[in-house]
Design a protein around this motif. Structure first.
Motif, short mmCIF file in Angstrom:
data_model
loop_
_atom_site.label_atom_id
_atom_site.label_comp_id
_atom_site.label_asym_id
_atom_site.label_seq_id
_atom_site.Cartn_x
_atom_site.Cartn_y
_atom_site.Cartn_z
N GLY A 41 0.81 -1.22 0.00
CA GLY A 41 0.00 0.00 0.00
C GLY A 41 0.84 1.26 0.00
N ALA A 42 1.82 1.34 0.88
CA ALA A 42 2.65 2.54 0.97
C ALA A 42 3.54 2.69 -0.26
N THR A 43 4.04 1.57 -0.81
CA THR A 43 4.89 1.66 -2.00
C THR A 43 4.12 2.26 -3.17
N ILE A 44 2.91 1.76 -3.40
CA ILE A 44 2.10 2.31 -4.49
C ILE A 44 1.73 3.76 -4.21
N GLY A 47 4.65 5.96 -4.85
CA GLY A 47 4.88 5.97 -6.30
C GLY A 47 3.95 6.95 -7.00
N ILE A 48 2.69 6.95 -6.57
CA ILE A 48 1.73 7.92 -7.13
C ILE A 48 2.15 9.34 -6.78
N ALA A 49 2.61 9.53 -5.53
CA ALA A 49 3.00 10.87 -5.08
C ALA A 49 4.23 11.38 -5.80
N SER A 50 5.06 10.49 -6.34
CA SER A 50 6.30 10.92 -6.99
C SER A 50 6.10 11.35 -8.44
N LEU A 53 -0.98 12.05 -11.69
CA LEU A 53 -2.05 11.07 -11.85
C LEU A 53 -2.11 10.53 -13.27
N ARG A 54 -1.74 11.35 -14.23
CA ARG A 54 -1.73 10.89 -15.62
C ARG A 54 -0.64 9.83 -15.82
N ASP A 55 0.51 10.04 -15.17
CA ASP A 55 1.57 9.03 -15.24
C ASP A 55 1.10 7.71 -14.65
N THR A 56 0.41 7.79 -13.50
CA THR A 56 -0.09 6.59 -12.85
C THR A 56 -1.11 5.87 -13.72
N ALA A 57 -2.02 6.64 -14.30
CA ALA A 57 -3.05 6.03 -15.15
C ALA A 57 -2.44 5.33 -16.35
N PHE A 58 -1.46 5.96 -16.98
CA PHE A 58 -0.84 5.34 -18.15
C PHE A 58 -0.04 4.11 -17.74
N ALA A 59 0.60 4.17 -16.56
CA ALA A 59 1.36 3.01 -16.08
C ALA A 59 0.44 1.83 -15.83
N LEU A 60 -0.74 2.09 -15.26
CA LEU A 60 -1.70 1.00 -15.03
C LEU A 60 -2.21 0.43 -16.34
N LYS A 61 -2.43 1.29 -17.33
CA LYS A 61 -2.87 0.81 -18.64
C LYS A 61 -1.78 -0.01 -19.32
N SER A 62 -0.53 0.26 -19.00
CA SER A 62 0.58 -0.46 -19.62
C SER A 62 0.84 -1.82 -18.98
N LEU A 149 8.74 2.30 -7.98
CA LEU A 149 8.19 1.45 -6.93
C LEU A 149 9.24 0.47 -6.42
N GLY A 150 10.04 -0.06 -7.35
CA GLY A 150 11.11 -0.96 -6.95
C GLY A 150 12.16 -0.30 -6.08
N GLY A 151 12.34 1.00 -6.24
CA GLY A 151 13.28 1.72 -5.40
C GLY A 151 12.72 2.03 -4.02
N PHE A 152 11.41 2.29 -3.94
CA PHE A 152 10.80 2.63 -2.66
C PHE A 152 10.55 1.41 -1.77
N ALA A 153 10.22 0.27 -2.38
CA ALA A 153 9.73 -0.89 -1.62
C ALA A 153 10.70 -1.36 -0.53
#
Length: 273
Positions: A41-44, A47-50, A53-62, A149-153
């Protein structure tokens, strides 16, 4: 579908399960809800905070693309481009317009429509290269999201361990429970490292590689369709595009016939004389 990602994850988690079994440990001891909720939960969340929202949406679509790969490759498009070169030579550039509706690749459709509309070659190249640049930027954003996300986890996993160890220190008067509590405290660190190296970083690397292959395909299409517009011979178009492709089926060297070998022998004898 390219199963490399699925195969890799299955082997990675299979190795983990094999180690747990060989060590005689319990899988249930690792599936603790509290550290898993914090790490994932905190990693995601960070990641969104960094990003945006458009980056997050496109990442989820990818994400589905990372799982299944991309059937369209640079090499698979060469035959289509050579076919368009043959059509343009036989019937003219306007004949390409009837193929626009039958193409599923939006980038190739854009190139076909530009040629059929009589767009100048320099202008068409500029439009196609701008499309390549914007696609590259989107792909980088999606790959970066999961790599972030891999860097934060792992760090978030350590935070979870510190919180748990703080709780352990509060219960030093109960030595019988210290062992299980300390073991549970390190589960957060485990999930931080595990999620980073088994999930987030592989997804980021996979999307980066797929993005590179997509850019290669678009570059091949750009050069190929511009050559078609210039009236290049179909065989020349095919040979040039084959040389541009990094991943292509291995070609077997042509077998030498007996006649050719005989001619070489005769030539050698003439030179030696």
């Amino acid at each position: 579908m390219d199963p490399a990602f699925i195969i890799g994850l299955v082997l990675a988690f299979g190795g983990l399960l094999a180690m747990i079994g060989m060590e005689g440990a319990s899988i249930s001891a690792l599936l603790l809800p509290a550290p898993m909720v914090l790490v994932f939960g905190a990693t995601i969340a960070v990641g969104i905070a960094s990003g945006t929202l458009r980056d997050t949406a496109f990442a989820l679509k990818s994400l589905p693309r990372a799982l299944r790969g991309d059937k369209r490759t640079a090499h698979s498009m060469i035959a289509a481009v050579v076919g368009y070169a043959e059509t343009a030579r036989a019937e003219g550039l306007l004949a390409l317009e009837r193929h626009v509706g039958g193409e599923s690749d939006p980038f190739l459709v854009q190139a076909l429509q530009g040629i059929a509309d009589g767009t100048d070659a320099d202008e068409l190249r500029l439009v196609l290269e701008d499309e390549i640049a914007s696609t590259a930027a989107r792909n980088r954003a999606a790959s970066k999201f999961y790599s972030t996300l891999g860097g934060f986890a792992p760090t978030i996993g350590i935070i979870g361990t510190v919180v748990s160890l703080t709780h352990v220190l509060e219960n030093l008067d109960s030595p019988d429970t210290l062992g299980p509590m300390i073991a549970a405290a390190f589960v957060a660190t485990l999930w931080g490292l595990l999620s980073a190296n088994f999930i987030w970083l592989p997804i980021g690397g996979r999307l980066q590689r797929l993005g590179e292959l997509e850019l290669e395909r678009m570059t091949v299409l750009t050069e190929g369709m511009l050559a078609v517009q210039a009236g290049a011979a179909p065989h020349y178009v095919g040979e040039r595009l084959e040389a541009m492709v990094s991943q292509r089926p291995d070609k077997k060297a042509p077998k030498r016939t007996a006649g050719v070998a005989h001619d070489d022998t005769v030539a050698d004898s003439v030179l030696s004389s």
